[in-house]
Design an enzyme around this catalytic site. Structure first.
Site, PDB file in Angstrom:
ATOM      1  N   ASP A 152     -47.351 -10.753 -12.616  1.00 17.63           N
ATOM      2  CA  ASP A 152     -46.723  -9.400 -12.524  1.00 17.63           C
ATOM      3  C   ASP A 152     -45.660  -8.787 -11.514  1.00 17.63           C
ATOM      4  O   ASP A 152     -44.713  -9.872 -11.363  1.00 17.63           O
ATOM      5  CB  ASP A 152     -48.664  -9.235 -11.940  1.00 17.63           C
ATOM      6  CG  ASP A 152     -48.196  -9.468 -10.409  1.00 17.63           C
ATOM      7  OD1 ASP A 152     -48.793  -8.698  -9.681  1.00 17.63           O
ATOM      8  OD2 ASP A 152     -48.170 -10.603  -9.923  1.00 17.63           O
ATOM      9  N   PHE A 158     -50.386 -15.612 -12.151  1.00 15.84           N
ATOM     10  CA  PHE A 158     -50.113 -14.189 -13.430  1.00 15.84           C
ATOM     11  C   PHE A 158     -49.234 -13.319 -13.250  1.00 15.84           C
ATOM     12  O   PHE A 158     -49.032 -12.758 -12.018  1.00 15.84           O
ATOM     13  CB  PHE A 158     -51.635 -13.748 -13.465  1.00 15.84           C
ATOM     14  CG  PHE A 158     -52.559 -14.645 -13.314  1.00 15.84           C
ATOM     15  CD1 PHE A 158     -53.290 -13.798 -12.031  1.00 15.84           C
ATOM     16  CD2 PHE A 158     -53.408 -15.266 -13.838  1.00 15.84           C
ATOM     17  CE1 PHE A 158     -54.375 -14.728 -12.128  1.00 15.84           C
ATOM     18  CE2 PHE A 158     -53.852 -15.679 -14.205  1.00 15.84           C
ATOM     19  CZ  PHE A 158     -54.894 -16.118 -12.223  1.00 15.84           C
ATOM     20  N   HIS A 163     -65.201  -8.226  -3.361  1.00 14.41           N
ATOM     21  CA  HIS A 163     -64.668  -7.265  -3.201  1.00 14.41           C
ATOM     22  C   HIS A 163     -65.337  -6.181  -3.555  1.00 14.41           C
ATOM     23  O   HIS A 163     -66.639  -5.509  -4.258  1.00 14.41           O
ATOM     24  CB  HIS A 163     -64.089  -7.578  -4.329  1.00 14.41           C
ATOM     25  CG  HIS A 163     -62.836  -7.871  -3.846  1.00 14.41           C
ATOM     26  ND1 HIS A 163     -61.192  -8.137  -2.527  1.00 14.41           N
ATOM     27  CD2 HIS A 163     -61.558  -9.552  -4.493  1.00 14.41           C
ATOM     28  CE1 HIS A 163     -60.522  -9.154  -2.982  1.00 14.41           C
ATOM     29  NE2 HIS A 163     -60.722 -10.072  -3.346  1.00 14.41           N
ATOM     30  N   ASP A 222     -54.158 -10.902  -2.758  1.00 13.87           N
ATOM     31  CA  ASP A 222     -54.975  -9.953  -1.598  1.00 13.87           C
ATOM     32  C   ASP A 222     -53.935 -10.263  -0.750  1.00 13.87           C
ATOM     33  O   ASP A 222     -53.786  -8.624   0.148  1.00 13.87           O
ATOM     34  CB  ASP A 222     -56.231 -11.108  -1.117  1.00 13.87           C
ATOM     35  CG  ASP A 222     -56.989 -10.490  -2.263  1.00 13.87           C
ATOM     36  OD1 ASP A 222     -58.435 -11.276  -2.514  1.00 13.87           O
ATOM     37  OD2 ASP A 222     -56.951  -9.590  -3.620  1.00 13.87           O
TER      38      ASP A 222
END
Ligand SMILES: Nc1nc2c(c(CN[C@H]3C=C[C@H](O)[C@@H]3O)cn2[C@@H]2O[C@H](COP(=O)(O)O)[C@@H](O)[C@H]2O)c(=O)[nH]1
Length: 365
Positions: free
Chosen positions: A268, A266, A77, A342
């Site tokens: 989120d 995770f 990235h 992503d």
């Protein structure tokens, strides 16, 4: 009471107590996955669709193979640090102390954004851009000594570091400064001012490092009360911090962990959004309406906990489904998660956000 209903804290205490009478080493656990399964088993507003989850597993595996997605993708990235030294350890610790709540109620043009390297960055990438820009301007934003120096790292300086190119400022800017100040104080008191000493203390155990972050740094202690359990641990930023180290250092040096596969997805606000778009997550009509209306859901609300817990469990089922069909696949929850994040960002860029993400404002994710 069956084993899976017993409070994990009680189980852990009994394990420790009776383990003390044997020579076998205590195996570190984060208890995140068992907490997620408990939330999933007791959710009434969020459900998983097994057919869509199986289909998602096949699509994810096929796409990851096609894109040769691996932990090396992290460093590819544009904004992520490439050098594999202590400066990247400090960068990741700083980044994951602040890696939360970027969403905005403003339009795409009015929301907080940072111009850097000729591009406009929003969300998580605005954070990474701000840190990179500060370092280029010789502002030691990744130094815990700097965080603790209220003259040098003043509120005004902090706002300068996170200055944007629109009228909106970065959300929760003062909570972010408080996270750095708190972490700087703890590193000073307990770890000789360096996060590398936390990594050393974990002795190559990812679970130990997650637990150390949650136990010693309050701003990483992302846990909730749900139904009969008073301590369901999501530990999103603690886990992604370890995962970012593992990926950035390609599993070596500061990123070498013997039990990295104990890290979960995770929890989120982006992965639940993609899982819902793939039909894996189903919301009851009231929750579905609230999400589509972009209504704020309070931190700690049962809907938010069910969304987060069911997402962790859903990615675990996807991981198991992939490994059932491809036992030798070099895939874990981290890589599935990174890939899903992503993918969600690519869909957002292409204007394919069928279902909005849920809106909860907190420092946890
Ligand atoms: N589960 C999960 N959550 C992630 C990430 C990342 C970025 N990780 C980088 C490292 C490897 C990956 O390839 C990415 O390049 C940010 N977030 C969370 O999303 C939200 C930001 O969303 P938006 O406002 O749209 O940028 C916010 O809660 C933030 O904490 C991830 O990977 N997984």
């Amino acid at each position: 009471m069956s084993d899976d209903e017993a409070d994990p804290e009680l189980l852990e205490f009994l394990r420790q107590r009776f383990k003390k009478t044997t020579l076998e080493p205590v195996i570190p656990e984060t208890h995140v996955l068992e907490g997620a399964e408990y939330v999933y088993s007791n959710s009434i507003d969020v459900a998983l669709d097994s057919q869509s989850t199986k289909a998602a597993a096949a699509m994810i595996y096929e796409q990851m193979q096609k894109k040769q997605y691996s932990r090396k993708t992290w460093s590819s990235h544009e904004l992520h640090p490439k050098v594999k030294d202590e400066s990247t350890v400090d960068f990741i610790f700083t980044m994951d102390l602040l890696n939360f709540s970027f969403w905005s109620e403003k339009s795409e043009d009015e929301r907080f954004a940072i111009e850097y390297k000729g591009k406009k960055w929003t969300g998580y990438w605005s954070l990474v851009a701000a840190l990179q820009r500060a370092l280029e301007e010789d502002i030691p934003i990744t130094s815990s000594d700097f965080w603790q120096n209220e003259l040098e790292c003043s509120e005004e300086m902090f706002r300068y570091v996170f200055r944007g190119c629109t009228d909106e400022e970065m959300p929760m800017i003062l909570e972010r400064l408080a996270c750095l100040r708190e972490a700087g104080q703890i590193l000073y008191e307990k770890y000789e001012c360096s996060f590398t000493n936390c990594i050393k203390a974990a002795k190559h155990s990812a679970a130990s490092l997650v637990n150390l972050l949650a136990e010693k740094f309050p701003c990483f202690n992302d846990c909730v009360k749900f139904e009969n359990r008073k301590n369901v641990r999501f530990l999103k930023r603690a886990q992604i911090c370890v995962a970012d180290l593992w990926a950035a250092f390609d599993g070596q040096d500061w990123g070498e962990f013997d039990d990295i596969d104990k890290i979960t997805m995770f929890a989120d606000y982006r992965i639940p959004q993609l899982l819902a778009s793939l039909g894996c997550l189903w919301y009851n009509p009231q929750l579905d309406h609230a999400v589509r209306q972009e209504r704020e859901i309070a931190s700690g609300n049962t809907w938010e906990i069910q969304l987060r817990g069911c997402s962790i469990w859903c990615v675990e089922l996807i991981r198991r489904e992939i490994l059932k069909h491809h036992p030798d696949a070099k895939i874990n929850a981290i890589l599935i998660d990174f890939f899903l994040y992503d993918t969600m960002k690519e869909r957002e860029l292409a204007g394919q956000e069928q279902i909005p993400h849920h809106r909860t404002r907190s420092i946890w994710y």
